[in-house]
Enzyme design. Structure first.
Site, PDB file in Angstrom:
ATOM      1  N   GLN A  11     -10.127  -4.000  -3.325  1.00 32.83           N
ATOM      2  CA  GLN A  11     -11.434  -3.558  -2.824  1.00 32.83           C
ATOM      3  C   GLN A  11     -12.526  -3.844  -3.857  1.00 32.83           C
ATOM      4  O   GLN A  11     -13.599  -4.348  -3.513  1.00 32.83           O
ATOM      5  CB  GLN A  11     -11.385  -2.061  -2.508  1.00 32.83           C
ATOM      6  CG  GLN A  11     -12.682  -1.538  -1.928  1.00 32.83           C
ATOM      7  CD  GLN A  11     -12.969  -2.075  -0.539  1.00 32.83           C
ATOM      8  OE1 GLN A  11     -12.140  -1.958   0.341  1.00 32.83           O
ATOM      9  NE2 GLN A  11     -14.152  -2.664  -0.344  1.00 32.83           N
ATOM     10  N   ARG A  39     -13.579  -8.765   1.866  1.00 34.19           N
ATOM     11  CA  ARG A  39     -12.158  -8.527   1.592  1.00 34.19           C
ATOM     12  C   ARG A  39     -11.372  -9.784   1.972  1.00 34.19           C
ATOM     13  O   ARG A  39     -10.467 -10.212   1.264  1.00 34.19           O
ATOM     14  CB  ARG A  39     -11.640  -7.328   2.417  1.00 34.19           C
ATOM     15  CG  ARG A  39     -12.180  -5.964   2.031  1.00 34.19           C
ATOM     16  CD  ARG A  39     -11.662  -5.490   0.688  1.00 34.19           C
ATOM     17  NE  ARG A  39     -10.209  -5.401   0.632  1.00 34.19           N
ATOM     18  CZ  ARG A  39      -9.470  -4.376   1.068  1.00 34.19           C
ATOM     19  NH1 ARG A  39     -10.060  -3.303   1.587  1.00 34.19           N
ATOM     20  NH2 ARG A  39      -8.151  -4.376   0.968  1.00 34.19           N
ATOM     21  N   ARG A  44       0.879  -1.186   0.000  1.00 32.43           N
ATOM     22  CA  ARG A  44       0.000   0.000   0.000  1.00 32.43           C
ATOM     23  C   ARG A  44       0.902   1.216   0.000  1.00 32.43           C
ATOM     24  O   ARG A  44       1.705   1.415   0.913  1.00 32.43           O
ATOM     25  CB  ARG A  44      -0.919   0.014   1.224  1.00 32.43           C
ATOM     26  CG  ARG A  44      -1.615   1.345   1.394  1.00 32.43           C
ATOM     27  CD  ARG A  44      -2.739   1.321   2.396  1.00 32.43           C
ATOM     28  NE  ARG A  44      -3.892   0.612   1.875  1.00 32.43           N
ATOM     29  CZ  ARG A  44      -5.118   0.702   2.389  1.00 32.43           C
ATOM     30  NH1 ARG A  44      -5.344   1.449   3.448  1.00 32.43           N
ATOM     31  NH2 ARG A  44      -6.122   0.038   1.864  1.00 32.43           N
ATOM     32  N   HIS A  69      -7.349   0.689  -6.451  1.00 29.75           N
ATOM     33  CA  HIS A  69      -7.569  -0.148  -5.257  1.00 29.75           C
ATOM     34  C   HIS A  69      -8.230  -1.460  -5.715  1.00 29.75           C
ATOM     35  O   HIS A  69      -9.388  -1.728  -5.391  1.00 29.75           O
ATOM     36  CB  HIS A  69      -8.451   0.603  -4.262  1.00 29.75           C
ATOM     37  CG  HIS A  69      -8.430   0.050  -2.869  1.00 29.75           C
ATOM     38  ND1 HIS A  69      -7.662  -1.038  -2.501  1.00 29.75           N
ATOM     39  CD2 HIS A  69      -9.102   0.432  -1.744  1.00 29.75           C
ATOM     40  CE1 HIS A  69      -7.866  -1.283  -1.205  1.00 29.75           C
ATOM     41  NE2 HIS A  69      -8.725  -0.411  -0.740  1.00 29.75           N
ATOM     42  N   CYS A  95     -16.331   1.571   0.535  1.00 32.00           N
ATOM     43  CA  CYS A  95     -15.179   0.735   0.901  1.00 32.00           C
ATOM     44  C   CYS A  95     -14.783   0.886   2.363  1.00 32.00           C
ATOM     45  O   CYS A  95     -14.108   0.023   2.913  1.00 32.00           O
ATOM     46  CB  CYS A  95     -14.001   1.042  -0.009  1.00 32.00           C
ATOM     47  SG  CYS A  95     -13.333   2.702   0.164  1.00 32.00           S
ATOM     48  N   ASP A 135     -17.208   7.214  -1.844  1.00 34.67           N
ATOM     49  CA  ASP A 135     -15.985   7.074  -1.039  1.00 34.67           C
ATOM     50  C   ASP A 135     -15.701   8.446  -0.425  1.00 34.67           C
ATOM     51  O   ASP A 135     -16.353   9.445  -0.774  1.00 34.67           O
ATOM     52  CB  ASP A 135     -14.841   6.615  -1.966  1.00 34.67           C
ATOM     53  CG  ASP A 135     -13.546   6.270  -1.230  1.00 34.67           C
ATOM     54  OD1 ASP A 135     -13.576   6.129   0.010  1.00 34.67           O
ATOM     55  OD2 ASP A 135     -12.508   6.150  -1.910  1.00 34.67           O
TER      56      ASP A 135
END
Ligand code: CP
Ligand code: NVA
Length: 308
Positions: A135, A289, A105, A132, A261, A221
């Site tokens: 996700q 996830r 990340r 991402h 998310c 988001d």
């Protein structure tokens, strides 16, 4: 031996790969729910490199690797030489000689690309400024669980054209669905940065209500992603009308789902009644996830192991 493959952006996998990974995710999840041990990655080591904060990504990868029989090592910028200027290429050489799989990340997508180019083992993008993919893997798996195939469906994206939005747009091309995007002026999609082949699978709307009309899934988001904190004050003003509320959900399809998310800011990008309401599947989305990434790790390490 399985050919070396990385998962750096959504389009790194084909539709057939996703169909397989989603089937495996269901098989692995069902087995896990029956408390049946499954250790295909016994003795394997995952290294997780975090240059940004995380709750879900760290938990799901660390718990997932352990549940598959392996172990996970956490590195961050502060406590490793990565934060003191060791070249990414050197770090990749060393880390990939001591592990079987690496999740990163970080900020720029270029960093994960450079790492992967110098790695002996598969690299997974655990979020960059641009994408991402893990996700969206979990989000689409969650959609399928609730509503069946996403092909031909419409996803409404309300808010920033950020890493999540870019990944939804790539997913629409790979899995053949449509995305209705509504961003404030000045925050529109940049197709090149999103890594798109074209503009066939998305449409931009000035009015978020228009984007939500008839949508099968409404999603949003945070207004300010990690790394963009300096813009927060300006963004709070610019995004004020891009809050997913009951009115937007009311113009979507009657059985529309809501996803986020997480982490969420209630009262900013989504109202409390929507995120905590009956159409929201955010907890399933977060849990998935774990299951989706277990299938992803198994696929990258072992290839196709079954017809499930
Ligand atoms: N959604 C997500 O990636 O959460 P974290 O930042 O907590 O990992
Ligand atoms: N777009 C958000 C997602 C957090 C999981 C960010 O990059 O901060």
């Amino acid at each position: 031996m399985t050919a070396l493959r990385h998962y750096l952006q959504f389009k790194d996998f084909s539709r057939e790969d996703y169909e397989y990974v989603f089937r495996r995710a269901k098989w692995i999840k069902d087995k896990f729910k029956r408390y049946e041990p499954y250790h295909p990655l016994f003795d394997r080591t995952l290294v997780m490199i975090f240059e940004k904060a995380s709750t879900r990504t760290r938990l799901s990868f660390e718990a997932g690797m352990q549940q598959l029989g392996g172990s996970a090592i956490y590195l961050n910028t502060r406590d490793s030489q990565l934060g003191r200027g060791e070249p990414v290429e050197d770090a990749a050489q060393v880390i990939s000689r001591m592990s079987d799989l690496v999740m990163i990340r970080t900020f720029e997508q270029e960093m994960v690309e450079r790492f992967a180019a110098n790695s002996r083992v598969p690299i997974i993008n655990g979020l960059t400024n641009e994408y991402h993919p893990c996700q969206i893997l979990a989000d689409i798996y969650t959609f399928i669980e609730h509503r069946g195939s996403i092909q031909g469906r419409t996803v409404a994206w309300v808010g920033d054209s950020n890493n999540m939005c870019n990944t939804w747009l790539q997913a629409a091309e790979v899995l053949d669905f449509n995305v209705h995007v509504s961003t404030p002026p000045g925050y529109e999609v940049e197709p090149e940065r999103a890594g798109l082949y074209g503009t066939d699978h998305f449409e931009e709307f000035a009015d978020p209500m228009e984007a939500c009309k008839g949508a099968d899934l409404v999603t949003t988001d945070v207004w300010t992603s990690m790394g963009f904190e300096a813009e927060n004050e300006e963004r709070m003003k610019d995004f004020a009308d891009w809050c997913v509320d009951a009115e937007m959900m009311a113009v979507a399809a009657p059985d529309a789902l809501f996803m986020h998310c997480l982490p969420a800011h209630r009262g900013e990008e989504v109202t409390t009644d929507v995120i905590d309401g009956p159409q929201s599947v955010v907890w399933d989305e977060a849990e998935n996830r774990l299951h989706a990434q277990k299938a992803l790790m198994e696929f990258l390490m072992l290839g196709r192991v079954g017809d499930q």
